[in-house]
Motif scaffolding. Sequence first.
Motif, short mmCIF file in Angstrom:
data_model
loop_
_atom_site.label_atom_id
_atom_site.label_comp_id
_atom_site.label_asym_id
_atom_site.label_seq_id
_atom_site.Cartn_x
_atom_site.Cartn_y
_atom_site.Cartn_z
N GLU A 20 -2.42 2.16 14.37
CA GLU A 20 -2.13 3.07 15.47
C GLU A 20 -0.81 2.61 16.08
O GLU A 20 -0.75 1.56 16.70
CB GLU A 20 -3.24 3.04 16.52
N MET A 21 0.23 3.40 15.87
CA MET A 21 1.57 3.06 16.35
C MET A 21 1.93 3.97 17.53
O MET A 21 1.59 5.16 17.54
CB MET A 21 2.60 3.25 15.24
N ASN A 22 2.65 3.42 18.48
CA ASN A 22 3.12 4.19 19.62
C ASN A 22 4.59 3.92 19.85
O ASN A 22 5.08 2.79 19.65
CB ASN A 22 2.34 3.81 20.89
N GLY A 23 5.31 4.96 20.26
CA GLY A 23 6.73 4.82 20.53
C GLY A 23 7.15 5.78 21.63
O GLY A 23 6.33 6.48 22.23
N HIS A 41 0.83 -1.20 0.00
CA HIS A 41 0.00 0.00 0.00
C HIS A 41 0.87 1.24 0.00
O HIS A 41 2.04 1.21 0.39
CB HIS A 41 -0.89 0.05 1.25
N THR A 42 0.25 2.35 -0.38
CA THR A 42 0.79 3.67 -0.09
C THR A 42 0.20 4.11 1.24
O THR A 42 -1.00 3.96 1.47
CB THR A 42 0.44 4.67 -1.19
N TRP A 43 1.05 4.65 2.11
CA TRP A 43 0.60 5.04 3.44
C TRP A 43 0.84 6.53 3.67
O TRP A 43 1.91 7.05 3.35
CB TRP A 43 1.37 4.26 4.51
N ALA A 44 -0.17 7.19 4.20
CA ALA A 44 0.00 8.54 4.73
C ALA A 44 0.22 8.40 6.23
O ALA A 44 -0.65 7.89 6.95
CB ALA A 44 -1.23 9.40 4.45
N ILE A 45 1.38 8.81 6.69
CA ILE A 45 1.80 8.57 8.08
C ILE A 45 1.88 9.91 8.81
O ILE A 45 2.64 10.80 8.42
CB ILE A 45 3.15 7.83 8.13
N PHE A 46 1.11 10.04 9.88
CA PHE A 46 1.04 11.28 10.64
C PHE A 46 1.62 11.06 12.03
O PHE A 46 1.25 10.11 12.72
CB PHE A 46 -0.42 11.75 10.75
N SER A 47 2.53 11.94 12.43
CA SER A 47 3.22 11.80 13.71
C SER A 47 2.81 12.92 14.66
O SER A 47 2.68 14.09 14.25
CB SER A 47 4.73 11.85 13.50
N SER A 48 2.64 12.57 15.92
CA SER A 48 2.36 13.58 16.94
C SER A 48 3.67 14.09 17.53
O SER A 48 4.74 13.49 17.34
CB SER A 48 1.52 12.97 18.06
N GLU A 49 3.58 15.19 18.24
CA GLU A 49 4.70 15.63 19.05
C GLU A 49 4.80 14.72 20.28
O GLU A 49 3.79 14.16 20.72
CB GLU A 49 4.50 17.09 19.49
N PRO A 50 5.99 14.54 20.85
CA PRO A 50 6.09 13.75 22.09
C PRO A 50 5.23 14.35 23.19
O PRO A 50 5.10 15.58 23.30
CB PRO A 50 7.59 13.84 22.43
N PHE A 103 -2.48 11.19 26.17
CA PHE A 103 -2.60 10.29 25.02
C PHE A 103 -3.95 10.42 24.32
O PHE A 103 -4.02 10.59 23.09
CB PHE A 103 -2.41 8.84 25.47
N ASP A 104 -5.06 10.33 25.07
CA ASP A 104 -6.39 10.36 24.44
C ASP A 104 -6.61 11.65 23.66
O ASP A 104 -7.11 11.63 22.52
CB ASP A 104 -7.48 10.20 25.50
N ARG A 105 -6.26 12.77 24.25
CA ARG A 105 -6.44 14.05 23.58
C ARG A 105 -5.58 14.13 22.33
O ARG A 105 -6.02 14.62 21.28
CB ARG A 105 -6.08 15.19 24.53
N THR A 106 -4.34 13.63 22.41
CA THR A 106 -3.41 13.72 21.29
C THR A 106 -3.88 12.87 20.11
O THR A 106 -3.87 13.33 18.96
CB THR A 106 -2.00 13.30 21.73
N ILE A 107 -4.28 11.64 20.36
CA ILE A 107 -4.68 10.76 19.25
C ILE A 107 -5.99 11.23 18.64
O ILE A 107 -6.16 11.19 17.41
CB ILE A 107 -4.76 9.28 19.70
N ASP A 108 -6.92 11.72 19.46
CA ASP A 108 -8.18 12.24 18.91
C ASP A 108 -7.92 13.45 18.01
O ASP A 108 -8.53 13.58 16.94
CB ASP A 108 -9.13 12.62 20.04
N LEU A 109 -7.03 14.34 18.44
CA LEU A 109 -6.72 15.52 17.64
C LEU A 109 -6.03 15.14 16.34
O LEU A 109 -6.31 15.72 15.28
CB LEU A 109 -5.83 16.48 18.44
N ILE A 160 2.87 9.26 18.90
CA ILE A 160 1.93 8.45 18.13
C ILE A 160 2.21 8.61 16.65
O ILE A 160 2.51 9.71 16.18
CB ILE A 160 0.48 8.89 18.42
N GLU A 161 2.13 7.51 15.92
CA GLU A 161 2.08 7.53 14.46
C GLU A 161 0.78 6.88 14.02
O GLU A 161 0.49 5.75 14.41
CB GLU A 161 3.26 6.77 13.84
#
Length: 299
Positions: A278-281, A233-242, A248-254, A289-290
């Motif tokens: 849903e990736m976490n690191g 697949h082609t993937w659009a990957i979006f990363s959050s700030e640490p 966590f809940d607020r960040t992933i929802d946003l 979150i990615e």
Amino acid sequence: MEWLERMNRAIDYIEANLTGEIELREVARMACCSSYQFQRMFSFITDVTLAEYIRRRRLTLAALELQRGGTEKVIDVALKYGYESPISFARAFHALHGITPAMARQEGIALKAYPRLSFLNTIKGAEAMNYRIETKECFEVFGIEGIFRVDGGGEPPQTPAKLWEQSHANGDVKRLEACAGALPSFVSHDLYPVQAVCSYRKTEPDTFPYMLCAFKGDGSNTDGYTSICIPAHTWAIFSSEPHPWDQFDRTIDLLYKRFYTEWLPTSGYEQADGLEFEMNGEKDGLNYIELWFAVRKMQ
């Protein structure tokens, strides 16, 4: 834009059938996606579920009919908007408007109105989004699968969040982590061993599959787990700030909301069958979150 046109076609269908049966498959067909995808997008974009939107619109129209002061009986209005008895209609009406249906006929009585929804192209995006587009060959994951209803219902109610909670509590996450093996070379090596994948196969129209998963590779032990192959697949990957765990809940929802409301309508891409990870690191002692969305260019 085509994406906005699709979403508005779906709303047109809903509005035209508020006094009849609304087929979720047909709603999704208008939007050129699956029923699960549409309901998920709708919730993130509007902050209300599709079922609740339909309920509000029907009770708004019902109140307008009663307020006009015609000769139509309350039971007839109830049946018209999908309620099988005057009792169930009165309960729903009171929950929304704070009065009984009979009181709605009184002059000067206060009622609530929820107008028809329209999807418009608004000016957003002053804040940068961190994303990248990557094409990946097929790979395999394995793990613990659950099938969930889009509306979160069930007896008892089950959600992906509860699957995570239960699997942490009973040690399943730790056992899956021990069976995972090394992370593959095509992902960031500061990701945790256990992640989640969603909508990787078709289930019932109003349900979706969700799996706590690990990447399958050398050293993995898949015994007793469900294994699936993720196609190329082609993937659009979006990363959050640490961020700390309590955000966590607020960040992933946003992150989800910005994908659906800011990136997807203007990107020229559409989701491919709703498949997502849903990736976490961890970076510098903080979580990040990615979100991986399988996408394809719109025709």
